[in-house]
Design an enzyme around this catalytic site. Structure first.
Site, PDB file in Angstrom:
ATOM      1  N   CYS A   8       0.713  -0.851  -0.147  1.00 33.90           N
ATOM      2  CA  CYS A   8       0.007  -0.309  -0.270  1.00 33.90           C
ATOM      3  C   CYS A   8       0.980   1.559   0.022  1.00 33.90           C
ATOM      4  O   CYS A   8       2.332   1.246   0.389  1.00 33.90           O
ATOM      5  CB  CYS A   8      -0.741   0.309   1.229  1.00 33.90           C
ATOM      6  SG  CYS A   8      -2.768  -1.216   1.542  1.00 33.90           S
ATOM      7  N   GLY A  34      -1.119   0.074  -4.718  1.00 40.26           N
ATOM      8  CA  GLY A  34      -1.938   0.305  -4.439  1.00 40.26           C
ATOM      9  C   GLY A  34      -3.640   1.044  -5.735  1.00 40.26           C
ATOM     10  O   GLY A  34      -2.750   2.123  -5.528  1.00 40.26           O
ATOM     11  N   ASN A 108       0.498   0.954   6.241  1.00 38.24           N
ATOM     12  CA  ASN A 108       1.297  -0.548   5.031  1.00 38.24           C
ATOM     13  C   ASN A 108       1.744  -0.883   6.025  1.00 38.24           C
ATOM     14  O   ASN A 108       2.586  -0.898   6.384  1.00 38.24           O
ATOM     15  CB  ASN A 108       2.130   0.441   3.483  1.00 38.24           C
ATOM     16  CG  ASN A 108       2.385  -0.759   2.678  1.00 38.24           C
ATOM     17  OD1 ASN A 108       4.160  -0.431   2.958  1.00 38.24           O
ATOM     18  ND2 ASN A 108       2.069  -1.714   2.296  1.00 38.24           N
ATOM     19  N   GLY A 109       1.186  -2.562   5.336  1.00 38.11           N
ATOM     20  CA  GLY A 109       1.500  -4.164   6.060  1.00 38.11           C
ATOM     21  C   GLY A 109       0.292  -4.220   6.554  1.00 38.11           C
ATOM     22  O   GLY A 109       0.095  -4.594   6.099  1.00 38.11           O
ATOM     23  N   TYR A 248       9.733  -5.792  -7.074  1.00 39.11           N
ATOM     24  CA  TYR A 248       8.260  -5.894  -7.869  1.00 39.11           C
ATOM     25  C   TYR A 248       7.670  -4.417  -7.016  1.00 39.11           C
ATOM     26  O   TYR A 248       7.316  -3.232  -8.481  1.00 39.11           O
ATOM     27  CB  TYR A 248       7.902  -6.739  -7.830  1.00 39.11           C
ATOM     28  CG  TYR A 248       6.432  -7.006  -8.519  1.00 39.11           C
ATOM     29  CD1 TYR A 248       6.091  -6.644  -9.442  1.00 39.11           C
ATOM     30  CD2 TYR A 248       5.527  -6.711  -7.398  1.00 39.11           C
ATOM     31  CE1 TYR A 248       5.098  -6.615 -10.759  1.00 39.11           C
ATOM     32  CE2 TYR A 248       4.184  -7.245  -8.425  1.00 39.11           C
ATOM     33  CZ  TYR A 248       3.388  -6.953  -9.343  1.00 39.11           C
ATOM     34  OH  TYR A 248       2.475  -6.639  -9.920  1.00 39.11           O
TER      35      TYR A 248
END
Length: 365
Positions: A8, A34, A108-109, A248
């Site tokens: 995210c 995202g 984010n996580g 990525y």
């Protein structure tokens, strides 16, 4: 989709007259992290404003919505669902009211013990508004008996396990934190006397901010009117940064985990060529994130690099298939082969995000 959905994007702005606009631009730079939902919460003299919705940043926000976000502080979020289904009530930033006032969170996580904590909280009467794991952190902060907000945050984060790069905004400060292992990236920048915190350094490049540094694993950073101060309240553990950030997730023009993503990906391609040399005529990437790995492979192999697949950049997450079945339609609408580049050639295809291999088989065919 045969893709990874673990990333995210988060962005926070402190003490800037265009806080919401900068958060919006930051989310634009982090759109790759995202595409499910986007949101911004701003704070103007103690009053909080929130705008969020499903879809891309450009679909959610326009001038009208941004004007509803006044103030010199803001936090934003782009979402891929790691836990919780895809719907607007799971969009972030989360905004709550509790005894300490209003509080906004961008995360984010992925917390591996969120379900256990959630069940325990619910058994004690807690009411959850969403199904995402981030809301657990808000409940833990709200229930803390510590005297200061920073201590409450530290106590809450010490109870969760897993990955978090997190931003928390009150009416007078922004607190940023990375989990002790440093699974996900987070960096600090400065612009016109104000401060920005974001998932990747490409945000600083877009808005013209000065990139200061990355937050350390286990660091809790508080930004308020007095100063920018760091704390390291958690026991020290070995860093365990997520390898897929470099492979990525991150943009190639970002600097994360102490290195340039661009150079890392080229080196990965070179390493692959050394480990698995192939007698071939040319190398092509699966665009766009496979481009640099393919370039490194081609350079090390001394083989020509070609764009044998062209990507349609305007494909949404859903599309209507024709009634007459077209073989591998889902892949074809996103990627098309350049016949004149590959016909009759022995081709090496470099991809950076093979999960089950179902998409790869279709691409090869």
């Amino acid at each position: 989709e045969d893709k990874f959905h673990e990333e995210c994007g988060v962005v926070g702005v402190f003490d800037h007259p265009e806080a919401a606009n900068l958060a919006y631009l930051g989310l634009y730079a982090l759109q790759h992290r995202g595409q499910e939902s986007a949101g911004i919460v701003s704070c103007d003299n103690g009053k909080f404003h929130v705008e969020l919705g499903m879809g891309l940043v450009a679909d959610v926000f326009d001038d009208k919505r941004l004007k509803k976000l006044p103030g010199k502080m803001a936090v934003g979020h782009n979402r891929y669902s790691t836990t919780g289904i895809s719907r607007v009530k799971n969009a972030q930033p989360c905004l709550i009211e509790y005894r300490g006032g209003a509080l906004a969170l961008s995360h984010n996580g992925n917390l591996i013990n969120a379900d256990i904590i959630r069940k325990e909280l619910e058994s004690n009467g807690a009411i959850f508004q969403s199904t995402n794991d981030s809301e657990v952190i808000l409940h833990l902060i709200a229930r803390s008996k510590r005297n200061s907000f920073l201590d409450s945050v530290t106590e809450a984060l010490s109870q969760v396990k897993g990955a978090y790069s997190i931003l928390l905004m009150t009416d007078n400060q922004i607190v940023a934190a990375r989990d002790p292992h440093g699974f996900r990236p987070l960096c600090l920048g400065q612009l016109d006397g104000g401060y920005l915190v974001a998932s990747e350094s490409c945000v600083m490049d877009l808005v013209g901010a000065n990139f200061l540094r990355e937050l350390e694993p286990g660091e809790v950073l508080r930004v308020d009117q007095e100063n920018v101060k760091s704390f390291f309240p958690f026991p020290s553990v070995s860093p365990r940064s997520c390898v897929f950030e470099h492979i990525y997730f991150a943009r190639p023009d970002s600097y994360i985990f102490g290195e340039d993503v661009y150079q890392i990906r080229k080196r990965m391609g070179r390493a692959l060529a050394k480990e698995w040399p192939v007698d071939a005529d040319l190398v092509i990437p699966v665009p766009d994130s496979g481009n640099l790995s393919a370039l490194g492979f081609a350079e090390e192999s001394k083989l020509p690099f070609q764009f044998g697949l062209i990507r349609n950049h305007y494909v949404g997450r859903t599309f209507i298939e024709p009634q007459s079945q077209i073989r591998h339609f889902g892949v074809k609408i996103k990627l098309n082969v350049v016949r004149q580049a590959v016909e009759g050639q022995r081709v090496v295809i470099i991809d950076d995000s093979i999960v089950r291999g179902t998409t790869s088989r279709k691409i090869v065919k």
